[in-house]
Design an enzyme around this catalytic site. Structure first.
Site, PDB file in Angstrom:
ATOM      1  N   LYS A 230       0.796  -1.142  -0.056  1.00  0.00           N
ATOM      2  CA  LYS A 230      -0.046   0.137  -0.051  1.00  0.00           C
ATOM      3  C   LYS A 230       1.102   1.152   0.012  1.00  0.00           C
ATOM      4  CE  LYS A 230      -1.620   2.911   1.899  1.00  0.00           C
ATOM      5  NZ  LYS A 230      -1.420   4.441   1.599  1.00  0.00           N
TER       6      LYS A 230
ATOM      7  N   GLU B  41      -0.470   7.636  -1.157  1.00  0.00           N
ATOM      8  CA  GLU B  41      -1.406   8.110  -2.069  1.00  0.00           C
ATOM      9  C   GLU B  41      -1.000   9.472  -2.676  1.00  0.00           C
ATOM     10  OE1 GLU B  41      -1.380   8.023   1.247  1.00  0.00           O
ATOM     11  OE2 GLU B  41      -2.975   9.150   2.032  1.00  0.00           O
TER      12      GLU B  41
ATOM     13  N   SER C  36       5.483   8.593   9.625  1.00  0.00           N
ATOM     14  CA  SER C  36       5.640   9.546  10.584  1.00  0.00           C
ATOM     15  C   SER C  36       5.503   8.859  12.025  1.00  0.00           C
ATOM     16  CB  SER C  36       4.710  10.654  10.401  1.00  0.00           C
ATOM     17  OG  SER C  36       3.443  10.277  10.305  1.00  0.00           O
TER      18      SER C  36
ATOM     19  N   CYS D 294      14.218  10.456   6.268  1.00  0.00           N
ATOM     20  CA  CYS D 294      14.308  10.420   7.662  1.00  0.00           C
ATOM     21  C   CYS D 294      15.801  10.280   8.217  1.00  0.00           C
ATOM     22  CB  CYS D 294      13.605   8.952   7.711  1.00  0.00           C
ATOM     23  SG  CYS D 294      14.492   7.575   7.033  1.00  0.00           S
TER      24      CYS D 294
ATOM     25  N   GLU E 288      10.664  17.143  14.049  1.00  0.00           N
ATOM     26  CA  GLU E 288      11.118  16.944  12.792  1.00  0.00           C
ATOM     27  C   GLU E 288      10.548  18.053  11.872  1.00  0.00           C
ATOM     28  OE1 GLU E 288       9.344  13.375  10.649  1.00  0.00           O
ATOM     29  OE2 GLU E 288      11.242  13.068  10.134  1.00  0.00           O
TER      30      GLU E 288
HETATM   31  P1  NAD Z   1       2.767   9.465   6.806  1.00  0.00           P
HETATM   32  O1  NAD Z   1       2.482   8.711   8.413  1.00  0.00           O
HETATM   33  O2  NAD Z   1       1.923  10.503   7.008  1.00  0.00           O
HETATM   34  O3  NAD Z   1       2.032   8.461   5.927  1.00  0.00           O
HETATM   35  C1  NAD Z   1       2.780   7.125   5.802  1.00  0.00           C
HETATM   36  C2  NAD Z   1       1.838   6.099   5.511  1.00  0.00           C
HETATM   37  O4  NAD Z   1       0.866   5.713   6.220  1.00  0.00           O
HETATM   38  C3  NAD Z   1       1.274   6.446   3.928  1.00  0.00           C
HETATM   39  O5  NAD Z   1       1.145   5.397   3.063  1.00  0.00           O
HETATM   40  C4  NAD Z   1      -0.243   6.794   4.433  1.00  0.00           C
HETATM   41  O6  NAD Z   1      -1.323   6.445   3.432  1.00  0.00           O
HETATM   42  C5  NAD Z   1      -0.604   5.921   5.641  1.00  0.00           C
HETATM   43  N1  NAD Z   1      -1.310   6.819   6.688  1.00  0.00           N
HETATM   44  C6  NAD Z   1      -1.154   8.215   7.016  1.00  0.00           C
HETATM   45  N2  NAD Z   1      -2.025   8.649   8.149  1.00  0.00           N
HETATM   46  C7  NAD Z   1      -2.405   7.413   8.517  1.00  0.00           C
HETATM   47  C8  NAD Z   1      -3.257   7.018   9.551  1.00  0.00           C
HETATM   48  N3  NAD Z   1      -3.874   8.100  10.234  1.00  0.00           N
HETATM   49  N4  NAD Z   1      -3.765   6.001   9.547  1.00  0.00           N
HETATM   50  C9  NAD Z   1      -3.373   4.777   8.935  1.00  0.00           C
HETATM   51  N5  NAD Z   1      -2.574   5.105   7.811  1.00  0.00           N
HETATM   52  C10 NAD Z   1      -1.994   6.362   7.520  1.00  0.00           C
HETATM   53  O7  NAD Z   1       4.202   9.576   6.645  1.00  0.00           O
HETATM   54  P2  NAD Z   1       4.628  10.437   5.306  1.00  0.00           P
HETATM   55  O8  NAD Z   1       4.458  11.814   5.116  1.00  0.00           O
HETATM   56  O9  NAD Z   1       4.162   9.737   3.947  1.00  0.00           O
HETATM   57  O10 NAD Z   1       6.296  10.129   5.218  1.00  0.00           O
HETATM   58  C11 NAD Z   1       7.126  10.994   5.862  1.00  0.00           C
HETATM   59  C12 NAD Z   1       7.366  10.513   7.323  1.00  0.00           C
HETATM   60  O11 NAD Z   1       8.044   9.309   7.202  1.00  0.00           O
HETATM   61  C13 NAD Z   1       8.511  11.186   8.008  1.00  0.00           C
HETATM   62  O12 NAD Z   1       8.229  11.270   9.417  1.00  0.00           O
HETATM   63  C14 NAD Z   1       9.691  10.504   7.853  1.00  0.00           C
HETATM   64  O13 NAD Z   1      10.723  10.697   8.607  1.00  0.00           O
HETATM   65  C15 NAD Z   1       9.156   9.189   8.071  1.00  0.00           C
HETATM   66  N6  NAD Z   1      10.165   8.183   7.257  1.00  0.00           N
HETATM   67  C16 NAD Z   1      10.592   7.232   8.063  1.00  0.00           C
HETATM   68  C17 NAD Z   1      11.649   6.578   7.512  1.00  0.00           C
HETATM   69  C18 NAD Z   1      12.315   5.573   8.549  1.00  0.00           C
HETATM   70  O14 NAD Z   1      12.900   4.438   7.952  1.00  0.00           O
HETATM   71  N7  NAD Z   1      12.170   5.549   9.720  1.00  0.00           N
HETATM   72  C19 NAD Z   1      11.831   6.542   6.212  1.00  0.00           C
HETATM   73  C20 NAD Z   1      11.149   7.346   5.318  1.00  0.00           C
HETATM   74  C21 NAD Z   1      10.215   8.210   5.911  1.00  0.00           C
END
Ligand code: NAD
Length: 491
Positions: A180, A183, A233, A288, A389
């Site tokens: 998944k 989006e 996140s 990240c 962050e």
């Molecule tokens: P996000 O948490 O907004 O979304 C990530 C995924 O979760 C997406 O597929 C989204 O559809 C889904 N999602 C979003 N809100 C949700 C909810 N309430 N319930 C269930 N699913 C939900 O993150 P993002 O903005 O896409 O990515 C950026 C973040 O990812 C930053 O905080 C970054 O540090 C982190 N990140 C971490 C790593 C790591 O290895 N630790 C790697 C890359 C990115």
């Protein structure tokens, strides 16, 4: 459905049981962050869509898990070749939906492909153990068995690489896998799945469902899913970890970060300044592993600040497809506004604004989400910009008396994804190595990104779970060990 790399592109599709179909629910436009134009549309998958994928995965698992491992890795060899052959096209798609530069997109693809390569070694990596005469007349053998259908829910910032932290290992070990993707930039994943379709996996072994929160919840609640990998996140990682675990699933949830660079008096300052800018500003700071708090020993603070500003001012902000661009666009106007708010908070809380990237303009791309490098001096560890962050090209400089104080600043963070140290002192390096509470530590390396044969994952609020992405951890995550205890008494 081969995509030409010039958008607009057809609506993004799901890939379920070896066929393409539209997600059932309404979704949202996919926007080019540099132009503000809609370049595609992604529908969201309903509970029924998810159920169809899980059922197909369960059926496929029956046969796939029994296939000889040597046969299971053949489609992965094929996939590696296909990804490499199509990397220019994939990179161009990625740039147009994400905003990063072509060089960054190609780098991301390379890091993803490395995981396909490592997973091709599964026949060796999956072996467990055998001990003859473990007890009188008894031999014992441990074997690793795949478990069923796994899913990964991934972040927007590395839309090609992050799925490959999981997918190759899941299927090589004999499981079925459902992705998944984010989006916000789902088109490159769809293109990769077209290549996956060509690579020769049986129907249902590798599937793609698009969607948002409801789709994720359907996956987390489905009885047919054995385990969940998440990258995103920290607040969402926590939700995913709790919900998936409450439903009895294996779960690994990688969250956000706040990473530090330590610069000691013995460091090569020019090198450190150059690497600091690339660490903090590459991919627009949307990494990240971006190190955006720079803790500098007082004796070299002023000199380092001057070198860093010189590097920062030399950055070219622009459209990622333009090869002159160093820093591309941020993912959405909302995210750009959030980063601007963080800059305003930094000013309000008393940090010294040394370079202001807010008034950057990119000719011809007036609707893009651009922000130039922004540098704050004399940041206090308690300030918001030092604790939270930012995910944008914003750097906070913090003078400290010595390495012990630098380690203290670093360890006060709620996060523990990564850190980097610039020094010529082995003693300082050893001290940081032994005391820094982070999952990835770079020494004279600005971005502490391990190769695919090492695991990748943070500590503290940057990670929920125990087994991380990549490498051997993935083998453990995707299998369970069974032990045979054998005795063959003489008749
Ligand atoms: P996000 O948490 O907004 O979304 C990530 C995924 O979760 C997406 O597929 C989204 O559809 C889904 N999602 C979003 N809100 C949700 C909810 N309430 N319930 C269930 N699913 C939900 O993150 P993002 O903005 O896409 O990515 C950026 C973040 O990812 C930053 O905080 C970054 O540090 C982190 N990140 C971490 C790593 C790591 O290895 N630790 C790697 C890359 C990115």
């Amino acid at each position: 459905m081969v995509l030409d790399t010039t958008p607009p592109w057809d609506d993004v599709q799901n890939y379920i049981n070896g066929g393409w179909r539209a997600p059932s629910d309404d979704g949202e436009d996919v926007i080019n962050p540099a132009t503000g134009e809609a370049i595609s549309y992604v529908g969201f998958s309903s509970e029924d869509d998810v159920d169809a994928a899980v059922q197909a995965g369960q059926e496929a698992f029956e046969e796939w898990s029994q296939r000889p491992v040597e046969e299971r890795i053949q489609p992965l060899f094929e996939l590696k070749q296909l990804l490499e052959a199509h990397q220019d096209e994939l990179a161009e798609i990625l740039v147009q939906e994400h905003g990063k530069t072509v060089a960054e997109a190609k780098g991301e693809l390379r890091r993803g492909i490395e995981n396909v390569e490592v997973a091709c070694g599964i026949p060796s990596m999956m072996q467990a153990g055998h001990l003859p005469n473990a007890a009188p007349d008894i031999d014992e053998t441990a074997v690793r068995k795949p478990l069923g259908v796994f899913t990964a829910i991934t972040a927007f910032n590395f839309p090609a690489m992050i799925p490959l932290w999981f997918l190759p290992y899941a299927v090589a070990t004999g499981n079925a896998f459902i992705l998944k993707p984010s989006e916000q930039d789902p088109v490159v994943a769809q293109r990769m799945f077209e290549l996956i379709d060509e690579a020769g996996f049986p129907d249902g072994v590798v599937q793609l469902v698009n969607g948002g929160v409801d789709t994720v919840n359907s996956l987390l609640d489905h009885d047919g899913i054995e385990g969940v990998s998440f990258v995103g996140s920290t607040p969402v990682a926590r939700i995913i970890y709790e919900r998936a675990a409450a439903n009895g699933k294996r779960v690994q949830a990688q969250g956000g970060a706040k990473n530090h660079i330590i610069v000691t008096e013995t460091a090569n300052l020019e090198f450190a300044a150059r690497k600091t800018i690339s660490s903090a500003c590459a991919c627009g700071g949307e990494r990240c592993l971006a190190n955006d708090v720079v803790v500098v020993e007082e004796g070299v603070y002023e000199e380092f600040v001057d070198l860093l500003l010189e590097e920062a001012e030399a950055q070219t902000i622009g459209y990622g497809l333009d090869t002159d661009t160093d820093i591309g666009a941020l993912i959405t106007p909302e995210h750009e506004a959030r980063v601007r708010d963080m800059i305003a908070t930094g000013i309000d809380e008393g940090a010294e604004l040394l370079l202001d990237g807010r008034d950057v303009e990119v000719e011809g791309y007036e609707d893009g989400n651009f922000l130039g490098p922004t540098v704050f001096g004399n940041v206090d560890p308690e300030m918001t910009i030092a604790r939270e962050e930012i995910f944008g090209p914003v750097i906070g400089l913090l003078p400290v008396g010595d390495v012990d104080e630098a380690i203290d600043v670093l360890n006060r963070s709620d996060f523990g994804n990564a850190a980097s140290l610039f020094t010529s002192s082995g003693a300082d390096a050893r001290k940081v190595r032994h005391n820094a509470d982070v999952g990835n530590l770079g020494v004279n390396a600005g971005t502490a990104a391990p190769m695919a044969f090492f695991h990748f994952g943070g500590w503290k609020d940057s990670f929920f779970g125990d087994l991380h992405a990549q490498g051997k951890d993935m083998i453990y995550f995707y299998t369970d060990e069974q032990v045979y205890i054998e005795r063959w008494p003489d008749a």
